[in-house]
Design a protein around this motif. Structure first.
Motif, short mmCIF file in Angstrom:
data_model
loop_
_atom_site.label_atom_id
_atom_site.label_comp_id
_atom_site.label_asym_id
_atom_site.label_seq_id
_atom_site.Cartn_x
_atom_site.Cartn_y
_atom_site.Cartn_z
N PHE A 23 0.84 -1.19 0.00
CA PHE A 23 0.00 0.00 0.00
C PHE A 23 0.88 1.25 0.00
CE2 PHE A 23 -3.44 -2.47 2.46
CZ PHE A 23 -4.08 -2.82 1.29
N ILE A 24 0.37 2.30 -0.62
CA ILE A 24 0.96 3.64 -0.50
C ILE A 24 -0.13 4.56 0.06
CG2 ILE A 24 1.97 5.62 -1.68
CD1 ILE A 24 3.11 3.72 -3.74
N PHE A 25 0.10 5.05 1.28
CA PHE A 25 -0.86 5.93 1.95
C PHE A 25 -0.48 7.40 1.73
CE2 PHE A 25 -1.08 1.97 4.34
CZ PHE A 25 -2.44 1.79 4.53
N SER A 26 -1.47 8.26 1.73
CA SER A 26 -1.22 9.70 1.76
C SER A 26 -1.58 10.21 3.14
CB SER A 26 -2.06 10.42 0.70
OG SER A 26 -3.44 10.21 0.92
N LYS A 27 -1.00 11.33 3.52
CA LYS A 27 -1.24 11.86 4.87
C LYS A 27 -1.88 13.24 4.79
CE LYS A 27 3.54 13.57 5.28
NZ LYS A 27 3.23 15.01 5.30
N PRO A 28 -2.70 13.57 5.77
CA PRO A 28 -3.30 14.91 5.79
C PRO A 28 -2.25 15.99 6.01
CG PRO A 28 -4.46 13.37 7.24
CD PRO A 28 -3.18 12.71 6.84
N ALA A 29 -2.59 17.21 5.61
CA ALA A 29 -1.69 18.35 5.81
C ALA A 29 -1.34 18.50 7.28
CB ALA A 29 -2.35 19.62 5.28
N THR A 30 -0.10 18.85 7.55
CA THR A 30 0.50 19.09 8.88
C THR A 30 0.74 17.81 9.68
OG1 THR A 30 -1.54 19.42 10.18
CG2 THR A 30 -0.68 21.33 8.98
N TYR A 31 0.40 16.63 9.13
CA TYR A 31 0.66 15.38 9.83
C TYR A 31 1.94 14.74 9.30
CZ TYR A 31 -4.01 15.08 11.95
OH TYR A 31 -5.13 15.30 12.70
N ASN A 32 2.51 13.83 10.11
CA ASN A 32 3.62 12.97 9.69
C ASN A 32 3.21 11.52 9.92
OD1 ASN A 32 5.62 15.03 9.02
ND2 ASN A 32 5.66 15.45 11.22
N PHE A 33 3.83 10.62 9.19
CA PHE A 33 3.57 9.20 9.43
C PHE A 33 4.21 8.78 10.75
CE2 PHE A 33 3.01 9.25 4.79
CZ PHE A 33 1.77 8.62 4.71
N ALA A 34 3.50 7.95 11.47
CA ALA A 34 4.01 7.44 12.74
C ALA A 34 5.21 6.53 12.49
CB ALA A 34 2.91 6.67 13.47
N THR A 35 5.99 6.32 13.55
CA THR A 35 7.18 5.48 13.43
C THR A 35 6.81 4.08 12.95
OG1 THR A 35 8.22 6.72 15.23
CG2 THR A 35 9.18 4.57 14.67
#
Length: 261
Positions: A23-35
């Motif tokens: 999978f390739i996920f996108s993230k909402p603005a101002t968020y980062n992916f968790a560890t």
């Protein structure tokens, strides 16, 4: 293949053939992916309570077999959502109240409830002038919500005037600096016509004598915020043209005094 996603972030792919997938996920603005894989899982499907996406949003590949349901591949996010609110406009109306609604949006769900202080700031429109009902308070955005609304009651009238504006101001709950605010404009659109001018005939009152003033009453069809000037003259080949101002921007009636000579 059928794809379906739900409001809680869950998703389904139905009808996939056996094989390796990622999978390739996108993230909402101002968020980062968790560890990635903080629980120590060796593969994306090994744990259901961790994030399987790297810093780019991509997971390692995993194998999907016939009649297998895979429910452990997920992406987690950290950070605070971005808060935004758009400008709004509404026709004023001639009477009663009209609702102008601001929609406050979050770029993603917050991890806990948010308290957002708000107030209205007068501009060319103000509550003191009776343009709207003043508001201030705290908007509560519950955990998981991504939008809320604030409704402002606009007071209708029949006055011809310019479009008027005020500001909805939100404090940013994620920034301790009180100077950091989020503003949106509320515009009240004038929907009243330009006043039409009419004049009544002069009828002498009982007991009037030569030399008395003749009073003509000039009327506007609706009030005006702008000053109105009326040019007039008597019907005579030697008459002069005059200009009279209504005494205040809101006058509906003025009196033209013609002195008989």
């Amino acid at each position: 293949m059928l794809f379906r996603s739900e409001s809680d972030g869950s998703f389904e792919f139905l009808g996939l053939d056996p094989g390796y997938y990622y999978f390739i996920f996108s993230k909402p603005a101002t968020y980062n992916f968790a560890t990635l894989n903080v629980s120590g899982a060796a593969t994306p499907e090994a744990k259901s309570d961790d994030s399987d996406a790297d810093a780019t949003g991509k997971t390692d590949r995993f194998y999907l077999d016939y009649d297998e349901t895979e429910a452990a591949v997920a992406a987690g996010y950290t950070g605070n959502p971005k808060i935004s609110v758009s400008n709004v406009s509404v026709n004023e109306g001639n009477s009663g109240v009209t609702q102008l609604t601001f929609t406050i949006n979050l770029s993603g769900p917050a991890g806990s409830a948010l308290n957002i202080a708000y107030q209205l700031i007068a501009g060319t429109a103000s509550s003191l002038a009776g343009d709207y009902t003043n508001l201030s308070g705290t908007l509560v955005v519950n955990k998981g919500e991504t939008s809320k609304t604030i409704a402002v009651m606009i007071n209708g009238d029949t006055m011809y005037e310019d479009n008027e504006q005020f500001i909805l101001r939100l404090d940013d709950p994620f920034d301790p600096n009180p100077a950091v605010v989020i503003d949106a404009l509320g515009t009240i659109i004038n929907d009243d016509p330009i006043p039409q001018i009419s004049i009544q005939d002069y009828v002498p009152i009982e007991g009037a004598t030569e030399g008395d003033d003749a009073v003509f009453i000039v009327t506007l069809s609706n009030p005006s915020q702008q000053q109105i000037k009326v040019q007039w003259r008597t019907d005579s080949s030697r008459s002069e043209e005059h200009t009279s101002e209504l005494q205040s921007p809101c006058n509906l009636v003025c009196r033209l005094l013609l002195e008989k000579k």
